[in-house]
Write an enzyme that holds these catalytic residues in place. Structure first.
Site: not given
Ligand code: NAD
Ligand code: TYD
Length: 352
Positions: A135, A159
């Site tokens: 992103e 974010y």
């Molecule tokens: P998540 O929100 O599920 O988990 C984040 C974790 O970090 C939680 O367990 C939370 O308690 C912990 N946390 C938050 N603030 C903290 C702090 N100050 N100190 C210690 N721990 C803290 O997120 P996720 O989806 O597992 O994402 C993990 C990483 O991967 C993030 O850096 C996110 O930007 C990156 N990422 C996520 C996605 C996705 O699709 N979910 C994709 C690409 C990259």
């Molecule tokens: P999300 O899972 O929040 O991931 P990101 O915004 O980091 O890509 O959302 C994925 C896509 O789905 C995004 O285009 C927003 C859309 N979305 C909905 O249409 N409805 C919802 O309730 C949510 C949470 C996301």
């Protein structure tokens, strides 16, 4: 040897730790603040595992991080800790600035001090791996090529701006201080332990409890989906063989419009757990107000990771999404636990 994993009680961090310990005996020290997104239950299977130590704390707590580094002497720090939900960053950006920017800065400082005091061999072997997102590159037009590592950063949400800032800090700590860093920028993940505020688990959960399936705007926004275990595998590979100071894009070439993802989920649920009234889950779809500043399209070009490090995803979207639905159907207790209390407040505010 040991690794220190931050954010390990969240979605990707927990999958990473579980996969790591199923493949290695190398111990893991977990550091997680346990925000609303962190859940000890995600690592519940490791409670009696001597290879795992869980510490509740903040990556921005310099004293705690310094103590963990000097006590456990990890050969690598993997930073998953972050505030990760775009919609929450729109309602309240402050936590994103504190954790993603200030927290990453403090973590880098503690790691830099520790690293600079290591002997030459340990210093050369040490790694700081920063987990980031696609992103940071902003939004693509319909015919633009997918994001490569050369794309410029154009983050559009609080974010993604906070993640971009953290990526820049990581880069600067390599350039200025020589800290041996690696950064991965991955596309949208899905799979087990995904918190049901994000699209895929939210849709599965709402479908099963008979609530509307909210689709922002026209539902034609595109995301590039990767099964979480493929992301974890890519991180292990980058940790093992990535070139220091470099970034690696991670993605599975799975671009899908949101509406198509939701249709797929409804169709799988219709097969796996049909509605009792015989109607399709598609009937629950509801188009709702769009997210402000909603990025239209993300797509990742993972050629570098595939060519230089030989990584390939094991799952297609079709295999991964079915596994995911089945995981949620078999883990309804987990869903019930994480959707109590604060979760309801969030849903009330976001979908009012
Ligand atoms: P998540 O929100 O599920 O988990 C984040 C974790 O970090 C939680 O367990 C939370 O308690 C912990 N946390 C938050 N603030 C903290 C702090 N100050 N100190 C210690 N721990 C803290 O997120 P996720 O989806 O597992 O994402 C993990 C990483 O991967 C993030 O850096 C996110 O930007 C990156 N990422 C996520 C996605 C996705 O699709 N979910 C994709 C690409 C990259
Ligand atoms: P999300 O899972 O929040 O991931 P990101 O915004 O980091 O890509 O959302 C994925 C896509 O789905 C995004 O285009 C927003 C859309 N979305 C909905 O249409 N409805 C919802 O309730 C949510 C949470 C996301």
């Amino acid at each position: 040897m040991t690794i220190l994993v931050t954010g390990s009680a969240g979605f990707i961090g927990a999958n990473f730790v579980l996969d790591w310990l199923s493949e290695h005996d190398e111990p893991v020290v977990s550091l997680d603040k346990l925000t609303y997104a962190g859940n000890r239950q995600n690592l519940g299977s490791l409670v009696n595992d001597q290879r795992h130590l869980f510490v509740q704390g903040d990556i921005g707590d310099s004293d705690l991080v310094t103590e963990l580094l000097s006590t456990h002497k990890p050969r690598a720090v993997l930073n998953f800790a972050a505030e990760s939900h775009v919609d929450r960053s729109i309602h309240g950006p402050e936590d994103f600035i504190q954790t993603n920017i200030v927290g990453t800065f403090r973590l880098l400082e503690a790691v830099r001090t520790h690293w600079s005091q290591l002997g030459e061999t340990e210093k050369a072997q040490f790694r700081f791996l920063h987990v980031s997102t696609d992103e940071v590159y902003g939004s693509l037009g319909p015919t633009d090529p997918a994001f490569s590592e050369q794309n410029k950063y154009e983050p559009n949400s609080p974010y993604s701006a906070s993640k971009a800032a953290s990526d820049h800090l990581v880069r600067a700590y390599h350039h200025t201080y020589g800290l041996p860093v690696l950064t991965t920028n991955c596309s949208n993940n899905y799979g087990p332990y995904h918190f049901p505020e994000k699209l895929i688990p939210l849709i599965i959960h709402n479908a099963l409890v008979g609530k509307p399936l909210p689709i922002y705007g026209d539902g034609q926004q595109i995301r590039d989906w990767l099964y979480v275990k493929d992301h974890c595998c890519a991180i292990r590979r980058v940790l093992e063989a990535g070139e220091l100071g470099e970034t690696y894009n991670v993605g599975g070439w799975n671009e899908k419009a949101n509406i198509d993802v939701v249709h797929t989920l409804c169709d799988i649920l219709d097969e796996e757990q049909p509605r009792t009234d015989g109607r399709t889950y598609r009937d629950q779809i509801a188009f709702v107000k769009d997210r402000p500043g909603h990025d239209r399209r993300y797509a990742i070009d993972a050629t570098r990771l595939e060519r230089e490090l030989g990584w390939k995803p094991a799952e297609t979207f079709e295999t991964g999404i079915r596994k995911t639905v089945r995981w949620y159907l078999s883990n309804q207790d987990w869903v019930t636990n994480v959707t109590s209390g604060a979760y309801r407040e969030w849903v009330g505010k976001q979908y009012a």
